[in-house]
Write a protein that holds these residues in place. Sequence first.
Motif, mmCIF file in Angstrom:
data_model
loop_
_atom_site.group_PDB
_atom_site.id
_atom_site.type_symbol
_atom_site.label_atom_id
_atom_site.label_comp_id
_atom_site.label_asym_id
_atom_site.label_seq_id
_atom_site.Cartn_x
_atom_site.Cartn_y
_atom_site.Cartn_z
ATOM 1 N N LEU A 183 0.837 -1.207 0.000
ATOM 2 C CA LEU A 183 0.000 0.000 0.000
ATOM 3 C C LEU A 183 0.872 1.257 0.000
ATOM 4 C CD1 LEU A 183 -2.845 1.161 0.198
ATOM 5 C CD2 LEU A 183 -2.590 1.127 2.687
ATOM 6 N N MET A 184 1.857 1.190 0.906
ATOM 7 C CA MET A 184 2.731 2.368 1.008
ATOM 8 C C MET A 184 3.429 2.637 -0.331
ATOM 9 S SD MET A 184 6.035 3.362 1.292
ATOM 10 C CE MET A 184 6.893 1.870 1.716
ATOM 11 N N ARG A 185 3.938 1.610 -0.925
ATOM 12 C CA ARG A 185 4.685 1.782 -2.186
ATOM 13 C C ARG A 185 3.774 2.309 -3.290
ATOM 14 N NH1 ARG A 185 9.268 0.377 -4.728
ATOM 15 N NH2 ARG A 185 9.042 -0.242 -6.887
ATOM 16 N N THR A 186 2.581 1.786 -3.336
ATOM 17 C CA THR A 186 1.638 2.234 -4.373
ATOM 18 C C THR A 186 1.347 3.731 -4.213
ATOM 19 O OG1 THR A 186 0.656 0.050 -4.305
ATOM 20 C CG2 THR A 186 -0.597 1.785 -5.428
ATOM 21 N N LEU A 187 1.077 4.074 -2.945
ATOM 22 C CA LEU A 187 0.727 5.476 -2.729
ATOM 23 C C LEU A 187 1.928 6.398 -3.003
ATOM 24 C CD1 LEU A 187 -1.467 5.225 0.479
ATOM 25 C CD2 LEU A 187 -2.178 5.874 -1.816
ATOM 26 N N VAL A 188 3.090 5.991 -2.436
ATOM 27 C CA VAL A 188 4.271 6.858 -2.641
ATOM 28 C C VAL A 188 4.572 6.989 -4.122
ATOM 29 C CG1 VAL A 188 6.771 6.997 -2.316
ATOM 30 C CG2 VAL A 188 5.285 6.465 -0.396
ATOM 31 N N ARG A 189 4.461 5.859 -4.837
ATOM 32 C CA ARG A 189 4.711 5.928 -6.288
ATOM 33 C C ARG A 189 3.755 6.891 -6.970
ATOM 34 N NH1 ARG A 189 7.426 3.238 -9.704
ATOM 35 N NH2 ARG A 189 8.809 1.547 -9.118
ATOM 36 N N ARG A 190 2.508 6.769 -6.603
ATOM 37 C CA ARG A 190 1.500 7.639 -7.238
ATOM 38 C C ARG A 190 1.810 9.101 -6.959
ATOM 39 N NH1 ARG A 190 -3.611 7.820 -9.265
ATOM 40 N NH2 ARG A 190 -4.881 9.552 -8.519
ATOM 41 N N TRP A 191 2.163 9.335 -5.667
ATOM 42 C CA TRP A 191 2.411 10.744 -5.339
ATOM 43 C C TRP A 191 3.671 11.266 -6.045
ATOM 44 C CZ3 TRP A 191 1.761 9.133 0.387
ATOM 45 C CH2 TRP A 191 0.418 8.955 0.650
ATOM 46 N N LEU A 192 4.669 10.378 -6.072
ATOM 47 C CA LEU A 192 5.924 10.827 -6.701
ATOM 48 C C LEU A 192 5.817 10.873 -8.229
ATOM 49 C CD1 LEU A 192 8.712 9.161 -4.571
ATOM 50 C CD2 LEU A 192 7.916 11.495 -4.543
ATOM 51 N N ASP A 193 4.770 10.231 -8.715
ATOM 52 C CA ASP A 193 4.556 10.305 -10.162
ATOM 53 C C ASP A 193 4.443 11.746 -10.627
ATOM 54 O OD1 ASP A 193 4.590 8.510 -12.110
ATOM 55 O OD2 ASP A 193 2.408 8.565 -12.453
ATOM 56 N N ASN A 194 3.928 12.587 -9.756
ATOM 57 C CA ASN A 194 3.847 14.019 -10.082
ATOM 58 C C ASN A 194 5.234 14.578 -10.409
ATOM 59 O OD1 ASN A 194 0.998 14.952 -9.597
ATOM 60 N ND2 ASN A 194 1.388 13.751 -7.747
ATOM 61 N N LEU A 195 6.203 14.125 -9.632
ATOM 62 C CA LEU A 195 7.573 14.605 -9.924
ATOM 63 C C LEU A 195 8.053 14.042 -11.253
ATOM 64 C CD1 LEU A 195 9.290 14.283 -6.430
ATOM 65 C CD2 LEU A 195 8.517 16.344 -7.585
ATOM 66 N N GLY A 196 7.637 12.787 -11.486
ATOM 67 C CA GLY A 196 8.027 12.169 -12.769
ATOM 68 C C GLY A 196 7.510 12.951 -13.943
ATOM 69 N N ARG A 197 6.383 13.622 -13.761
ATOM 70 C CA ARG A 197 5.848 14.417 -14.869
ATOM 71 C C ARG A 197 6.753 15.604 -15.215
ATOM 72 N NH1 ARG A 197 -0.286 13.904 -15.402
ATOM 73 N NH2 ARG A 197 -0.527 11.784 -14.642
ATOM 74 N N LEU A 198 7.581 15.974 -14.250
ATOM 75 C CA LEU A 198 8.536 17.057 -14.539
ATOM 76 C C LEU A 198 9.446 16.672 -15.697
ATOM 77 C CD1 LEU A 198 9.662 18.259 -11.010
ATOM 78 C CD2 LEU A 198 8.386 19.546 -12.727
ATOM 79 N N ARG A 199 9.708 15.342 -15.830
ATOM 80 C CA ARG A 199 10.609 14.910 -16.881
ATOM 81 C C ARG A 199 9.979 15.163 -18.263
ATOM 82 N NH1 ARG A 199 11.821 9.557 -15.447
ATOM 83 N NH2 ARG A 199 12.747 10.423 -13.597
ATOM 84 N N SER A 200 8.675 14.866 -18.336
ATOM 85 C CA SER A 200 8.038 15.124 -19.638
ATOM 86 C C SER A 200 7.945 16.626 -19.890
ATOM 87 C CB SER A 200 6.655 14.465 -19.699
ATOM 88 O OG SER A 200 5.763 15.178 -18.867
ATOM 89 N N PHE A 201 7.783 17.371 -18.757
ATOM 90 C CA PHE A 201 7.815 18.838 -18.889
ATOM 91 C C PHE A 201 9.187 19.272 -19.445
ATOM 92 C CE2 PHE A 201 9.261 22.698 -16.591
ATOM 93 C CZ PHE A 201 8.464 23.621 -17.235
ATOM 94 N N GLU A 202 10.194 18.609 -18.933
ATOM 95 C CA GLU A 202 11.553 18.929 -19.389
ATOM 96 C C GLU A 202 11.705 18.585 -20.875
ATOM 97 O OE1 GLU A 202 14.447 16.330 -17.802
ATOM 98 O OE2 GLU A 202 16.046 17.181 -19.038
ATOM 99 N N HIS A 203 11.142 17.437 -21.266
ATOM 100 C CA HIS A 203 11.211 17.040 -22.677
ATOM 101 C C HIS A 203 10.499 18.040 -23.553
ATOM 102 C CE1 HIS A 203 12.156 12.616 -21.564
ATOM 103 N NE2 HIS A 203 13.264 13.343 -21.752
ATOM 104 N N ASP A 204 9.335 18.472 -23.048
ATOM 105 C CA ASP A 204 8.575 19.467 -23.827
ATOM 106 C C ASP A 204 9.415 20.715 -24.038
ATOM 107 O OD1 ASP A 204 6.524 17.771 -23.989
ATOM 108 O OD2 ASP A 204 5.228 18.801 -22.508
#
Length: 956
Positions: A183-204
């Motif tokens: 549960l913890m991993r799923t939630l942390v991953r989901r929340w940190l996914d927001n940071l992962g979106r920074l990478r696509s922002f960077e690509h853009d």
Amino acid sequence: MTFSPLLRVMRIIPALPRSLVGRVFTVFSLTLLLSMGTGLGLFYRYQFLQHIEETQDTALTLVEVATQTIEDSVVIGDYDTVKRTLGKMLFQSPFKRAEFIDVGGGTIRVDAPRVTRALAPRWLTARIAAKLYDVNRIANVGGKDYGVVRLQFDEEKLAAQVWSLVLETAGVAFVVFVASLVLMRTLVRRWLDNLGRLRSFEHDVAAGRVTAEAALLADAPTEIQEAIRAVNRSAASLRDQFGQRIDSLMNSLMQHKSAMDQAAIVCEADAAGAITGVNDLFVTSSGFTRPDVVGQRLADVGRPAGARLPWQPSDRVWNGEVVIAGRHGRRHWYRTIVPMFAAPGTVERYICIDIDITERKEFERTIVENAQRQTLIAELGRKALAANGLDDLFADAADAAARGLGAACAALFETGPDGMRVRAGAGRLAQSTGLQLAGPHGDAHVAAHGTDAALRPWFAPLAALHGIDTGIDTAIVCGERTFGLLGVYAARPRRFGADDANFLHGVANIVATAVERQEARNRLTYLAQYDPLTSLPNRRRLAHSLEDAIAAAARAQGRAAVMFIDLDRFKNVNDMLGHGIGDQLLVQAAKRLSACARADDVVARLGGDEFALVLPALDDDGIAAGIGARVIEALAQPFYLAGQQLFVSASVGIATYPENGRDAETLLKNADTAMYGAKNGGRNNYQFYVAEMHENATQRLQTETQLRQALERGEFLLHYQPKLDLATGTISGFEALLRWNHPQRGLVPPLEFIAILEDTGLILPVGEWVIGEVCRQLKAWQAQGMAVRPVAINLSARQLQQADLAGAVERIVARAGVDPALLEFELTESMLMANPEAAVEILARIKALGMRLSVDDFGTGYSSLAYLKRFPLDALKIDRTFVRDLPDDPDDAAITKAVIRLAHSLSLKVVAEGVENVDQLRELEQYGCDQIQGYYVSRPVPAQACEALLAGTAMA
Ligand SMILES: Nc1nc2c(ncn2[C@@H]2O[C@H](COP(=O)(O)OP(=O)(O)OP(=O)(O)O)[C@@H](O)[C@H]2O)c(=O)[nH]1
């Protein structure tokens, strides 16, 4: 060891996973594990102690119950019941053995059946065994002990029970643990996914989508939301800032590009090196249109200068000069090709920047060319200075001209009466040296040629022979004259420039200077031996000829002669008609002399009006006399110069070998002496040298020397001859006559020194002395109270030519304070007629001073009546030669009468000279003569005798 636990933990941190998820997961797992472990541990401990205690209590209760149960049986010895009861106690109990030990030591023992159980760890079994102790109960009935009931715990069974509990709870805890982690991993991953979106922002952003924003999930943790919003805000802020910056950069870039387009020739090529575009300057500079070059290989547009290989597409910058054969001719560009990379090591395209250096290259080429030409000119100049002959220099000049202009050939032509002659050639024309071209001649035809003019027509045969297409030439001008042409020729069409023409001109000038120098040298050689005016051999060459003639005569034991010829009174020609006419006369005289000479005779001009004639192989004096007579005759003929007739005689002296000298110098000197003899003999004659002449000449030289001192020494004096007025019978005036009172010789006759005074020019100072002396005498007479009469003074031809005769007379008379009317000047007819115009002017000035003028020796010269009228005269003096034979000679009588009539018609008085007797006086009186002068009246007398003369005639 002093490590604190905290430090130990800190040391673990670097070993943690790098990702946040990993780290959170690890820390969470460890924390969960730790807390679950601790909880379970405490739980187990509690359960364990609880279980031990409960088991102990249960065992005590059980043993109590069992003891009570069996006490009766024991008392009775019912041991079976005891056994059964013990057996019942073991059923489902934590005991492995139940015993009844009677006081006698008998033992009833019952063991619990052995059941296979899950194995618990030994330590747990040992631990339980250590905690539990066997339960003993004394069976006492009625105060009597019958034995002891003992129960032995089954520690394995108990350990298995505890272990089973542990395993069950641990299993549950594990499941919970795993579920928590997931549960913890799923939630942390989901929340940190927001940071992962920074990478696509960077690509853009990297892909140029500058407006891109980092997206957020709705359930993103607040911190992450904050962080991403901060990133978006920063991005927006940066976007704004960079937008402005990019705008300004773009603007600046555009300006740079525009500047670059203005300043440089730019083209672009693709990665394969094919041109994709060119700027305007490329088009204007090369003359190519865009369609001409776009698509062409860049390496083909511009050939590298020198031996460099053409450019090839490469990832390196290329620099170098290229030559463009454009529509505007050859252009030189300095090229830089810069590769543009799409990615490291991958060239996307090439930017080629060219700078047009054509002018600079041209300038450099001109400088080098000029330096080479200067060297050629200097070298040729040096050769010209050192050259002895012209032929080698002409060849060098043609060679230098061809080399300097980088042409196939060159030639130097000399203009001659028959056309153009090739004096030297270079290259293809080297073989044509000496060739005569039937072309034009003269300066007009070889005037400077234009730089791109067609070949000259006369050059056509050579052009055809040697395949010459075009040429340039320049005139070789020596002073006023054109010596020839220097031409340079090319096999192919070529345009020669102004620099080429200048260089050629420089070479031609050196040639011209060398030719002039050579000609000057030739002329000097010529002048060393020839007289430039008459072209006759000069004195030096004559000396050689005479030496040769003497040597030949000596060999043949024969004779030779030299004739010294001097024109008579030539000075007068110069003085009166000018030097130019004098020169012409000398030239004509030279021709006449040459005509008189025999074939082998040598005519020379010694200088001035002196000539000489060498007569080799002289058989007898008669030949020399004949030639002498011919010379006298020839020179006595009138000369026609400047539209007038001139008479100039000559005096000739002849000296013969071996009689009058054995060497050239002596012979010439003696011929000169003989010539003086002829002069003294009345001029216009020839004389052979005789020894006395030498003495005469010496005598004359002596006289000349003494005359030079006579004036200073006061040896001159004046005698006065009176003139008688026939009408009144009184003395009307005197003629002052010069006398020389020589300290040894006494009074020297005028004939012996007057001519020498004139020849030497001493007549000028002596003449002035005469005027001064007459003035002084007049003043003296006046002082004595004498009734003075006018005194006539003879002027010589030299005096008449004196620059300011009238001025000198005026000064002398004014200084003496004499009445000018008391002075009269006598001039001879020939003096006046030599240059009548000048005479008119001088006489007018003297007349204006108030003095009288008369013509002496009238009738011996050739007077022009027209001039006679213009001369401001007062009297004519009839020459004594007409008076001498009066009255007997009818011709003289007729002439005398005519002269008197003529004079009277011109309102002139007439004075007859040389009257020696009364018959002559009577005759002249009859003719109407005004005055007479002569021995009949009086000889010339000293001044002191004049008073008596005046008194005498006054009395008569
Ligand atoms: N025109 C001309 N005159 C020259 C030249 N050289 C010398 N003379 C002049 O020739 C004259 C020579 O004069 P003389 O021979 O001394 O005297 P003259 O007048 O001939 O008189 P006599 O020789 O005594 O009969 C001088 O006046 C010189 O100045 C020349 O090259 N050309």
